[in-house]
Design a protein around this motif. Structure first.
Motif, PDB file in Angstrom:
ATOM      1  N   GLY A  82     -36.259  19.174  -1.282  1.00 16.79           N
ATOM      2  CA  GLY A  82     -35.301  19.499  -2.343  1.00 16.79           C
ATOM      3  C   GLY A  82     -35.334  18.585  -3.544  1.00 16.79           C
ATOM      4  N   GLU A  85     -37.247  20.066  -6.754  1.00  9.63           N
ATOM      5  CA  GLU A  85     -36.501  21.178  -7.311  1.00  9.63           C
ATOM      6  C   GLU A  85     -35.256  20.696  -8.060  1.00  9.63           C
ATOM      7  OE1 GLU A  85     -39.038  22.541  -3.999  1.00  9.63           O
ATOM      8  OE2 GLU A  85     -37.585  20.913  -4.218  1.00  9.63           O
ATOM      9  N   LEU A  86     -34.565  19.705  -7.485  1.00 10.44           N
ATOM     10  CA  LEU A  86     -33.377  19.167  -8.141  1.00 10.44           C
ATOM     11  C   LEU A  86     -33.751  18.471  -9.443  1.00 10.44           C
ATOM     12  CD1 LEU A  86     -30.414  18.435  -8.379  1.00 10.44           C
ATOM     13  CD2 LEU A  86     -30.834  16.492  -6.849  1.00 10.44           C
ATOM     14  N   GLN A  88     -36.297  18.974 -11.363  1.00 14.11           N
ATOM     15  CA  GLN A  88     -36.668  19.991 -12.356  1.00 14.11           C
ATOM     16  C   GLN A  88     -35.430  20.670 -12.930  1.00 14.11           C
ATOM     17  OE1 GLN A  88     -39.326  22.434 -10.035  1.00 14.11           O
ATOM     18  NE2 GLN A  88     -41.143  21.254 -10.618  1.00 14.11           N
ATOM     19  N   ALA A  89     -34.458  20.983 -12.088  1.00  9.08           N
ATOM     20  CA  ALA A  89     -33.237  21.649 -12.547  1.00  9.08           C
ATOM     21  C   ALA A  89     -32.420  20.741 -13.461  1.00  9.08           C
ATOM     22  CB  ALA A  89     -32.398  22.080 -11.342  1.00  9.08           C
ATOM     23  N   VAL A  90     -32.360  19.462 -13.106  1.00  8.53           N
ATOM     24  CA  VAL A  90     -31.630  18.490 -13.924  1.00  8.53           C
ATOM     25  C   VAL A  90     -32.260  18.383 -15.315  1.00  8.53           C
ATOM     26  CG1 VAL A  90     -31.233  16.004 -14.185  1.00  8.53           C
ATOM     27  CG2 VAL A  90     -30.634  17.145 -12.044  1.00  8.53           C
ATOM     28  N   ALA A  93     -31.614  21.404 -17.432  1.00  7.45           N
ATOM     29  CA  ALA A  93     -30.232  21.419 -17.904  1.00  7.45           C
ATOM     30  C   ALA A  93     -30.009  20.428 -19.046  1.00  7.45           C
ATOM     31  CB  ALA A  93     -29.287  21.111 -16.751  1.00  7.45           C
ATOM     32  N   ASP A 198     -27.871  21.289  -6.975  1.00 11.18           N
ATOM     33  CA  ASP A 198     -28.252  21.649  -8.339  1.00 11.18           C
ATOM     34  C   ASP A 198     -27.302  20.952  -9.311  1.00 11.18           C
ATOM     35  OD1 ASP A 198     -25.866  23.081  -8.227  1.00 11.18           O
ATOM     36  OD2 ASP A 198     -26.849  25.020  -8.019  1.00 11.18           O
ATOM     37  N   PRO A 199     -27.494  21.103 -10.626  1.00 14.25           N
ATOM     38  CA  PRO A 199     -26.611  20.419 -11.582  1.00 14.25           C
ATOM     39  C   PRO A 199     -25.137  20.763 -11.417  1.00 14.25           C
ATOM     40  CG  PRO A 199     -28.617  21.087 -12.694  1.00 14.25           C
ATOM     41  CD  PRO A 199     -28.670  21.691 -11.319  1.00 14.25           C
ATOM     42  N   ASP A 200     -24.820  22.009 -11.062  1.00 11.67           N
ATOM     43  CA  ASP A 200     -23.420  22.366 -10.840  1.00 11.67           C
ATOM     44  C   ASP A 200     -22.826  21.582  -9.673  1.00 11.67           C
ATOM     45  OD1 ASP A 200     -23.376  24.150 -12.941  1.00 11.67           O
ATOM     46  OD2 ASP A 200     -23.829  25.901 -11.697  1.00 11.67           O
ATOM     47  N   TYR A 201     -23.628  21.402  -8.639  1.00 12.73           N
ATOM     48  CA  TYR A 201     -23.180  20.627  -7.478  1.00 12.73           C
ATOM     49  C   TYR A 201     -22.885  19.183  -7.886  1.00 12.73           C
ATOM     50  CZ  TYR A 201     -23.179  18.877  -2.658  1.00 12.73           C
ATOM     51  OH  TYR A 201     -22.826  18.304  -1.470  1.00 12.73           O
TER      52      TYR A 201
END
Length: 216
Positions: A82, A85-86, A88-90, A93, A198-201
Protein backbone atom coordinates in the motif's frame (compact mmCIF):
# COMPACT_ATOMS: atom_id res chain seq x y z
CA UNK A 1 11.57 5.11 4.90
CA UNK A 2 12.98 1.84 6.24
CA UNK A 3 10.08 -0.44 7.09
CA UNK A 4 7.41 2.18 6.33
CA UNK A 5 7.76 2.76 2.59
CA UNK A 6 10.17 0.00 1.63
CA UNK A 7 11.05 -3.36 3.15
CA UNK A 8 14.67 -2.34 3.71
CA UNK A 9 14.98 -3.46 7.34
CA UNK A 10 15.75 -6.94 6.02
CA UNK A 11 18.62 -5.43 4.02
CA UNK A 12 19.95 -3.74 7.16
CA UNK A 13 19.65 -7.05 9.01
CA UNK A 14 21.86 -8.81 6.46
CA UNK A 15 24.49 -6.09 6.62
CA UNK A 16 24.48 -5.81 10.41
CA UNK A 17 24.91 -9.55 10.90
CA UNK A 18 27.75 -9.47 8.38
CA UNK A 19 29.37 -6.57 10.24
CA UNK A 20 29.13 -8.46 13.54
CA UNK A 21 30.81 -11.46 11.91
CA UNK A 22 33.44 -9.14 10.42
CA UNK A 23 34.09 -7.95 13.98
CA UNK A 24 34.49 -11.54 15.18
CA UNK A 25 31.15 -11.85 16.94
CA UNK A 26 27.44 -12.55 16.55
CA UNK A 27 24.65 -9.99 16.74
CA UNK A 28 21.92 -10.99 19.18
CA UNK A 29 18.22 -10.73 18.24
CA UNK A 30 17.69 -8.33 21.13
CA UNK A 31 20.39 -5.97 19.91
CA UNK A 32 19.10 -6.09 16.35
CA UNK A 33 15.57 -5.23 17.49
CA UNK A 34 16.90 -2.30 19.54
CA UNK A 35 18.51 -0.87 16.39
CA UNK A 36 15.31 -0.69 14.33
CA UNK A 37 14.44 2.93 13.60
CA UNK A 38 17.49 4.17 15.47
CA UNK A 39 20.31 6.45 14.36
CA UNK A 40 23.60 5.11 13.05
CA UNK A 41 25.48 6.31 16.13
CA UNK A 42 23.08 4.60 18.51
CA UNK A 43 23.06 1.41 16.45
CA UNK A 44 26.86 1.27 16.54
CA UNK A 45 26.82 1.78 20.30
CA UNK A 46 24.36 -1.12 20.65
CA UNK A 47 26.60 -3.27 18.41
CA UNK A 48 29.70 -2.58 20.49
CA UNK A 49 27.89 -3.36 23.73
CA UNK A 50 26.36 -6.52 22.27
CA UNK A 51 29.74 -7.78 21.04
CA UNK A 52 31.45 -6.89 24.30
CA UNK A 53 33.81 -4.53 22.45
CA UNK A 54 33.07 -1.13 24.05
CA UNK A 55 36.34 0.40 22.81
CA UNK A 56 35.87 -0.67 19.20
CA UNK A 57 36.42 2.34 16.86
CA UNK A 58 33.12 3.53 15.39
CA UNK A 59 34.18 5.21 12.15
CA UNK A 60 35.52 2.09 10.36
CA UNK A 61 32.35 0.15 11.24
CA UNK A 62 30.12 2.95 9.96
CA UNK A 63 32.08 3.04 6.71
CA UNK A 64 31.95 -0.76 6.32
CA UNK A 65 28.22 -0.92 7.06
CA UNK A 66 27.37 2.02 4.81
CA UNK A 67 29.32 0.52 1.91
CA UNK A 68 27.57 -2.83 2.31
CA UNK A 69 24.06 -1.37 2.60
CA UNK A 70 24.81 0.94 -0.35
CA UNK A 71 25.61 -2.17 -2.38
CA UNK A 72 22.44 -3.96 -1.25
CA UNK A 73 20.19 -0.90 -1.75
CA UNK A 74 21.56 -0.58 -5.26
CA UNK A 75 20.06 -3.96 -6.11
CA UNK A 76 16.59 -2.48 -5.60
CA UNK A 77 14.12 -2.24 -2.73
CA UNK A 78 10.68 -3.79 -2.27
CA UNK A 79 7.71 -1.52 -1.48
CA UNK A 80 5.68 -2.17 1.66
CA UNK A 81 2.00 -3.07 0.96
CA UNK A 82 0.00 0.00 0.00
CA UNK A 83 2.92 2.40 0.37
CA UNK A 84 3.51 3.17 -3.31
CA UNK A 85 -0.21 3.64 -3.96
CA UNK A 86 -0.57 6.01 -1.00
CA UNK A 87 2.47 8.05 -2.00
CA UNK A 88 1.16 8.38 -5.55
CA UNK A 89 -2.28 9.46 -4.29
CA UNK A 90 -0.76 12.02 -1.92
CA UNK A 91 1.28 13.53 -4.74
CA UNK A 92 -1.69 13.60 -7.12
CA UNK A 93 -3.64 15.45 -4.42
CA UNK A 94 -0.90 18.10 -4.35
CA UNK A 95 -0.05 17.59 -0.69
CA UNK A 96 3.38 18.79 0.55
CA UNK A 97 5.33 15.64 1.35
CA UNK A 98 8.50 15.00 3.36
CA UNK A 99 10.64 11.90 3.79
CA UNK A 100 11.92 11.79 7.38
CA UNK A 101 14.41 9.02 8.06
CA UNK A 102 17.20 8.02 10.46
CA UNK A 103 19.21 6.72 7.50
CA UNK A 104 22.11 8.85 6.23
CA UNK A 105 22.13 10.93 3.06
CA UNK A 106 24.32 8.61 0.98
CA UNK A 107 22.01 5.63 1.41
CA UNK A 108 18.84 7.68 1.08
CA UNK A 109 19.97 8.92 -2.32
CA UNK A 110 20.22 5.29 -3.47
CA UNK A 111 16.82 4.42 -1.97
CA UNK A 112 15.27 7.39 -3.78
CA UNK A 113 15.97 5.58 -7.05
CA UNK A 114 13.21 3.21 -5.94
CA UNK A 115 11.05 5.74 -4.10
CA UNK A 116 11.34 8.54 -6.65
CA UNK A 117 13.00 11.78 -5.56
CA UNK A 118 10.22 13.68 -7.29
CA UNK A 119 7.75 12.29 -4.74
CA UNK A 120 9.16 14.40 -1.90
CA UNK A 121 9.36 18.17 -1.49
CA UNK A 122 11.72 17.75 1.48
CA UNK A 123 14.07 14.98 2.61
CA UNK A 124 15.33 15.02 6.22
CA UNK A 125 18.03 12.43 6.92
CA UNK A 126 19.60 11.10 10.08
CA UNK A 127 23.09 12.50 9.61
CA UNK A 128 21.88 16.06 8.96
CA UNK A 129 20.00 16.71 12.23
CA UNK A 130 21.55 17.41 15.62
CA UNK A 131 19.05 15.22 17.50
CA UNK A 132 17.81 12.15 15.55
CA UNK A 133 14.73 10.06 16.33
CA UNK A 134 13.29 9.49 18.96
CA UNK A 135 13.79 13.24 19.41
CA UNK A 136 11.06 15.28 17.63
CA UNK A 137 13.63 17.44 15.78
CA UNK A 138 13.50 15.50 12.47
CA UNK A 139 9.73 15.87 12.09
CA UNK A 140 9.68 19.48 13.26
CA UNK A 141 12.49 20.25 10.82
CA UNK A 142 10.51 18.68 7.97
CA UNK A 143 7.38 20.69 8.80
CA UNK A 144 9.39 23.90 8.95
CA UNK A 145 11.00 23.20 5.57
CA UNK A 146 7.57 22.42 4.10
CA UNK A 147 6.18 25.63 5.54
CA UNK A 148 3.37 23.72 7.25
CA UNK A 149 2.48 23.78 10.98
CA UNK A 150 3.43 20.45 12.51
CA UNK A 151 -0.12 20.17 13.91
CA UNK A 152 -1.38 20.02 10.31
CA UNK A 153 0.91 17.09 9.43
CA UNK A 154 0.39 13.34 9.51
CA UNK A 155 3.49 11.29 10.25
CA UNK A 156 3.52 7.64 9.14
CA UNK A 157 5.86 5.36 11.08
CA UNK A 158 6.65 1.70 11.69
CA UNK A 159 8.99 1.55 14.73
CA UNK A 160 8.76 2.55 18.41
CA UNK A 161 11.62 5.02 17.91
CA UNK A 162 9.93 6.67 14.95
CA UNK A 163 6.53 6.76 16.63
CA UNK A 164 8.06 8.44 19.70
CA UNK A 165 9.66 11.09 17.48
CA UNK A 166 6.47 11.75 15.52
CA UNK A 167 4.24 11.85 18.58
CA UNK A 168 6.53 14.25 20.44
CA UNK A 169 6.66 16.54 17.41
CA UNK A 170 2.95 17.30 17.60
CA UNK A 171 1.96 15.60 14.33
CA UNK A 172 -0.95 13.21 13.98
CA UNK A 173 0.57 9.73 13.91
CA UNK A 174 -0.36 6.71 11.81
CA UNK A 175 1.65 3.63 12.78
CA UNK A 176 2.01 0.51 10.65
CA UNK A 177 4.31 -2.02 12.35
CA UNK A 178 6.82 -3.89 10.24
CA UNK A 179 9.57 -5.71 12.13
CA UNK A 180 8.45 -4.83 15.67
CA UNK A 181 5.06 -5.01 17.34
CA UNK A 182 3.69 -1.63 18.36
CA UNK A 183 1.55 -1.46 21.49
CA UNK A 184 -1.60 0.69 21.55
CA UNK A 185 -0.55 4.23 22.44
CA UNK A 186 -2.65 7.32 23.12
CA UNK A 187 -2.57 9.62 20.12
CA UNK A 188 -1.32 6.92 17.74
CA UNK A 189 -3.59 5.26 15.19
CA UNK A 190 -2.54 1.69 14.41
CA UNK A 191 -3.12 -0.21 11.17
CA UNK A 192 -1.77 -3.51 9.92
CA UNK A 193 -0.85 -2.04 6.51
CA UNK A 194 -1.19 1.06 4.33
CA UNK A 195 -3.52 -0.77 1.94
CA UNK A 196 -6.68 1.28 1.64
CA UNK A 197 -5.17 4.46 3.11
CA UNK A 198 -5.71 7.54 0.92
CA UNK A 199 -5.57 11.35 1.36
CA UNK A 200 -9.14 11.43 2.70
CA UNK A 201 -8.18 8.90 5.35
CA UNK A 202 -5.18 11.03 6.36
CA UNK A 203 -7.40 14.11 6.53
CA UNK A 204 -9.75 12.23 8.88
CA UNK A 205 -6.82 11.52 11.18
CA UNK A 206 -6.13 15.24 11.44
CA UNK A 207 -9.78 16.08 12.06
CA UNK A 208 -10.20 13.40 14.71
CA UNK A 209 -6.64 13.61 16.13
CA UNK A 210 -6.40 9.96 17.19
CA UNK A 211 -10.07 9.39 18.00
CA UNK A 212 -10.58 6.88 15.18
CA UNK A 213 -10.67 3.25 16.37
CA UNK A 214 -7.51 1.20 16.12
CA UNK A 215 -7.55 -1.26 13.21
CA UNK A 216 -5.89 -4.67 13.40
Amino acid sequence: MDGTLVDSEKVWEIALHELAAHAGGTLSPEARHAMIGSSMANSMRILREDLGQPDRPEAPDVEWLTDRVFELFGEGLVWRPGAMELLQAVRLAGLPTALVTSTGRRLVEVALKTLGAENFDVVVVGDEVSMPKPDPEPYRTAATLLGVPIEDCVAIEDSPTGVASALASGAAVLAVPAELELPPTDGVHLRTSLVGVDPDYLAALLVNRGLLPTER
